[in-house]
Structure formats: structure tokens, C-alpha cells
Design an enzyme around this catalytic site. Structure first.
Site: not given
Length: 268
Positions: A167, A48
Site C-alpha cells: 500500500n 514479517d
């Protein structure tokens, strides 16, 4: 078959270098063009983080390019193909009708107290604000209306695709990437008789924006995805859904909640 101009962005691991070389040869043999400067399709080979790097290399051409990920490690949230599926990937480029999936981005604008020119960034995952050596105090405004005074380690503002990254680790919710919203999550807030905050993540719609007004102007650290900025004399940081979005080439697209299950839960 229509020829596609393709850029390949990769990390430096031996497997990624091997896959990049093999993929380049297969694409050229199939009639496509490797074009690292003016691509129509950007393929990342790695994880990623590699796709985040590819996004920032080409985020000035988001209306012209689509992105596709080949993973050479553990399954990632931005990658639909594995390193052993190169033949299937090239075949899908040649034979399948491709469609794009669009996901929202975070628009970040920093203004300063000393008259310095504002800075503007786009983020695919998230932006965070922290002080270097002490707690951060900031007033939070939503759509120009005061909401709360925050004191704590910092704040994270994430896109839906970034909701499964930092998050999530600080207690934020996981949002489906087709939800056109951003999420504000506190990092170790201090709540007492002087400082009182909501304390839970907030999902902000596309018609609203967040302004963070710092109460002290000395140096703080702002991150934009994997990039780290040391900044001082900041007045405000504005966050909203960007006018631009990212397009992923969906020759094959893995169901989002399947990715979440595989990444965090695994086989039951």
C-alpha cells in the site's frame, strides 16, 4: 507460573532454524509445552512473511490464540523480539503479566457469475486485484452506492497493519494499526475524459464496505497477503473490516511510529 501451549512457525534460513531449536529448548526447560496443533500462543521465527504464514495457519482459531514474532533479519512490523533476546523472551513469558493487543483484519468475499460457490478469506495485510494482460475496468461501490468506474492496472485494499507494505509503495497512507478501518488505493489508474477516478487513497470506516464489480469476466489475479489466486468469471469482490481480529501478545510492544521511523527513515 502457568504453563503455556506454544506453536513455533519458522522459515528455512539457517539462523531461523538455529533460533527455533534454541527457543524450543528454553521454553520446554521453563515448563512450557510445544504444541503445533492446539496452541495458545503462536511464535513466528523469521520475518514479517513468516508471521503472515503463521496467521494463515491458525486464522480459524483467532479467538483462541495470540501471536508473537521473533525477527531473524531486519526489524519487522510484526516482531517485537530479536534473535539474540531469547532468554529475555522466555523470562517475560514466565514472570510478566501479559496483555493482548488487537488489530483489525480484512474480510474478503468473492462471488461468481457462473453459479459457483462464493469464496471467503481473511487477510492480515492486504488484497489486490489485477488483470493478467490488460488494464482492469471495475465499478466501485461503497456501502452499496456507486462511487466511480476505475480503469488501470488494479486496486489494493489494505488493513492498517498492511498500510506500510505494498500500500505504501503505491502512494497509500500509513495508518496506525489501532484505527479500525481499511484503505483503498488505486494502482496506476487511467484518468481522461472517459475514465475519471478520485485518484487518492480512501480510508473506509468499520461501518462501511467496498464492492468491486469487474466489467469483464476473463481471468484476473487476486492476492490475499502472500497468496496468489488465478480467477475467472468473477462477479464482485466485497471487502470490509472482519468480525474477527488478530491478537498480538504484548509482553513487550514497540511503539508503532518508532517502527515506521526505524524502517523508512532510520537515524537522523
Amino acid at each position: 507460573m502457568e504453563k503455556v501451549k506454544i506453536a513455533i512457525i519458522h522459515n528455512k534460513t539457517p539462523l531461523s532454524l538455529k533460533v527455533m531449536s534454541e527457543l524450543s529448548q528454553k521454553l520446554i526447560a521453563s515448563g512450557h509445552e510445544i504444541n503445533q496443533t492446539e496452541p495458545e500462543l503462536v511464535i513466528s521465527v523469521g520475518g514479517d512473511g513468516t508471521l503472515l504464514s503463521a496467521f494463515h495457519l491458525f486464522n480459524h482459531k483467532l479467538d483462541q490464540v495470540r501471536f508473537l514474532g521473533v525477527h531473524t533479519g531486519h526489524l519487522g512490523f510484526y516482531t517485537d523480539w530479536r534473535d539474540y533476546e531469547l532468554d529475555e523472551l522466555v523470562a517475560s513469558l514466565n514472570t510478566k503479566q501479559e496483555a493482548s493487543v488487537r488489530y483489525p483484519l480484512l474480510d474478503v468475499r468473492i462471488t461468481y457469475r457462473n453459479g459457483k460457490e462464493p469464496k471467503h478469506f481473511l487477510s492480515l495485510n492486504e488484497s489486490t486485484i489485477k488483470r493478467n494482460d490488460s488494464t482492469m475496468v471495475a465499478d466501485i461501490y461503497i456501502k452499496d452506492e456507486f462511487f466511480e468506474r476505475f480503469r488501470g492496472d488494479g486496486l489494493s485494499i489494505a488493513t492498517p497493519t498492511g498500510s506500510t507494505a505494498y500500500n505504501k509503495s503505491i502512494g497509500g497512507a500509513v495508518l496506525h494499526p489501532r484505527i479500525n478501518a481499511i484503505q483503498l488505493t488505486e494502482i496506476a489508474s487511467l484518468n481522461n475524459r472517459v475514465f475519471r477516478t478520485l485518484g487518492s487513497p480512501m480510508v473506509i470506516g468499520s461501518h462501511e464496505w467496498i464492492e468491486v464489480r469487474l466489467q469483464e469476466s476473463d481471468e484476473c489475479v487476486i492476492t490475499i497477503d502472500q497468496f496468489r489466486l488465478q480467477q475467472d468469471e468473477i462477479d464482485s469482490i466485497y471487502y470490509k473490516i472482519a468480525d474477527e481480529n488478530i491478537q498480538f501478545a504484548s509482553y513487550r510492544h514497540t511503539h508503532f511510529w518508532r517502527r515506521v521511523r526505524d524502517a523508512f527513515i532510520g537515524e537522523s
